[in-house]
Scaffold this motif. Structure first.
Motif, PDB file in Angstrom:
ATOM      1  N   ALA A  69      38.659  37.794  30.188  1.00 50.62           N
ATOM      2  CA  ALA A  69      40.038  38.277  30.250  1.00 50.62           C
ATOM      3  C   ALA A  69      40.272  39.084  31.528  1.00 50.62           C
ATOM      4  N   LEU A  70      39.334  39.961  31.877  1.00 52.12           N
ATOM      5  CA  LEU A  70      39.467  40.731  33.121  1.00 52.12           C
ATOM      6  C   LEU A  70      39.453  39.812  34.338  1.00 52.12           C
ATOM      7  N   PHE A  71      38.591  38.815  34.320  1.00 52.05           N
ATOM      8  CA  PHE A  71      38.550  37.865  35.433  1.00 52.05           C
ATOM      9  C   PHE A  71      39.879  37.132  35.567  1.00 52.05           C
ATOM     10  N   GLY A  72      40.452  36.712  34.433  1.00 49.78           N
ATOM     11  CA  GLY A  72      41.738  36.022  34.464  1.00 49.78           C
ATOM     12  C   GLY A  72      42.854  36.908  34.982  1.00 49.78           C
ATOM     13  N   LEU A  73      42.889  38.164  34.535  1.00 49.37           N
ATOM     14  CA  LEU A  73      43.915  39.083  35.020  1.00 49.37           C
ATOM     15  C   LEU A  73      43.772  39.329  36.518  1.00 49.37           C
ATOM     16  N   GLU A  74      42.531  39.463  36.980  1.00 52.34           N
ATOM     17  CA  GLU A  74      42.314  39.687  38.408  1.00 52.34           C
ATOM     18  C   GLU A  74      42.690  38.448  39.214  1.00 52.34           C
ATOM     19  N   HIS A  75      42.367  37.284  38.689  1.00 54.99           N
ATOM     20  CA  HIS A  75      42.655  36.037  39.404  1.00 54.99           C
ATOM     21  C   HIS A  75      44.159  35.832  39.591  1.00 54.99           C
ATOM     22  N   PHE A  76      44.938  36.162  38.582  1.00 52.58           N
ATOM     23  CA  PHE A  76      46.387  35.969  38.661  1.00 52.58           C
ATOM     24  C   PHE A  76      47.124  37.180  39.215  1.00 52.58           C
ATOM     25  N   GLY A  77      46.391  38.224  39.612  1.00 50.12           N
ATOM     26  CA  GLY A  77      47.008  39.384  40.237  1.00 50.12           C
ATOM     27  C   GLY A  77      47.775  40.263  39.270  1.00 50.12           C
ATOM     28  N   LEU A  78      47.370  40.305  38.027  1.00 44.20           N
ATOM     29  CA  LEU A  78      48.092  41.078  37.018  1.00 44.20           C
ATOM     30  C   LEU A  78      47.448  42.424  36.703  1.00 44.20           C
ATOM     31  N   LEU A  79      46.417  42.791  37.438  1.00 44.19           N
ATOM     32  CA  LEU A  79      45.772  44.085  37.208  1.00 44.19           C
ATOM     33  C   LEU A  79      46.623  45.199  37.805  1.00 44.19           C
ATOM     34  N   PRO A  80      46.688  46.355  37.131  1.00 42.31           N
ATOM     35  CA  PRO A  80      47.420  47.486  37.717  1.00 42.31           C
ATOM     36  C   PRO A  80      46.695  48.022  38.951  1.00 42.31           C
ATOM     37  N   ASP A  81      47.425  48.803  39.746  1.00 47.50           N
ATOM     38  CA  ASP A  81      46.859  49.304  41.004  1.00 47.50           C
ATOM     39  C   ASP A  81      45.641  50.185  40.793  1.00 47.50           C
ATOM     40  N   TRP A  82      45.592  50.946  39.701  1.00 48.03           N
ATOM     41  CA  TRP A  82      44.466  51.841  39.507  1.00 48.03           C
ATOM     42  C   TRP A  82      43.177  51.084  39.187  1.00 48.03           C
ATOM     43  N   MET A  83      43.276  49.808  38.848  1.00 52.58           N
ATOM     44  CA  MET A  83      42.071  49.026  38.584  1.00 52.58           C
ATOM     45  C   MET A  83      41.612  48.225  39.798  1.00 52.58           C
ATOM     46  N   GLN A  84      42.387  48.243  40.862  1.00 50.62           N
ATOM     47  CA  GLN A  84      42.029  47.497  42.064  1.00 50.62           C
ATOM     48  C   GLN A  84      40.968  48.253  42.843  1.00 50.62           C
ATOM     49  N   ALA A  85      40.045  47.517  43.426  1.00 45.42           N
ATOM     50  CA  ALA A  85      39.023  48.129  44.273  1.00 45.42           C
ATOM     51  C   ALA A  85      39.614  48.339  45.663  1.00 45.42           C
ATOM     52  N   ASP A  86      39.346  49.493  46.248  1.00 45.55           N
ATOM     53  CA  ASP A  86      39.819  49.786  47.594  1.00 45.55           C
ATOM     54  C   ASP A  86      38.852  49.184  48.601  1.00 45.55           C
ATOM     55  N   ARG A  87      39.404  48.477  49.565  1.00 45.01           N
ATOM     56  CA  ARG A  87      38.559  47.914  50.612  1.00 45.01           C
ATOM     57  C   ARG A  87      38.386  48.950  51.713  1.00 45.01           C
ATOM     58  N   ILE A  88      37.156  49.130  52.100  1.00 46.28           N
ATOM     59  CA  ILE A  88      36.877  50.040  53.203  1.00 46.28           C
ATOM     60  C   ILE A  88      36.160  49.249  54.288  1.00 46.28           C
ATOM     61  N   GLY A  89      36.278  49.721  55.503  1.00 49.57           N
ATOM     62  CA  GLY A  89      35.662  49.027  56.617  1.00 49.57           C
ATOM     63  C   GLY A  89      34.151  49.142  56.595  1.00 49.57           C
TER      64      GLY A  89
END
Length: 63
Positions: free
Chosen positions: A35-55
């Protein structure tokens, strides 16, 4: 390649199968991961669950 340990573990699993409760626990964990993979794949995760990309540097740059 199949390791002999895998065969011994499979034999033990067949002789002593897990309980129904453990089977449901493992099945629910797999369902939650899918379920988490599906939500991430379709871009339905809230912002607080997104991983921050760092250089590559990861820290502050001095100019």
């Amino acid at each position: 390649m199949l390791n002999p340990r895998h065969l011994l573990r499979a034999k033990r699993l067949v002789q002593n199968p897990p309980s129904w409760g453990r089977f449901l626990l493992i099945l629910s964990i797999i369902a939650a991961c899918l379920a988490l993979f599906g939500l991430e794949h379709f871009g339905l995760l809230p912002d607080w669950m997104q991983a921050d990309r760092i250089g590559r540097g990861g820290g502050m740059r001095v100019q």
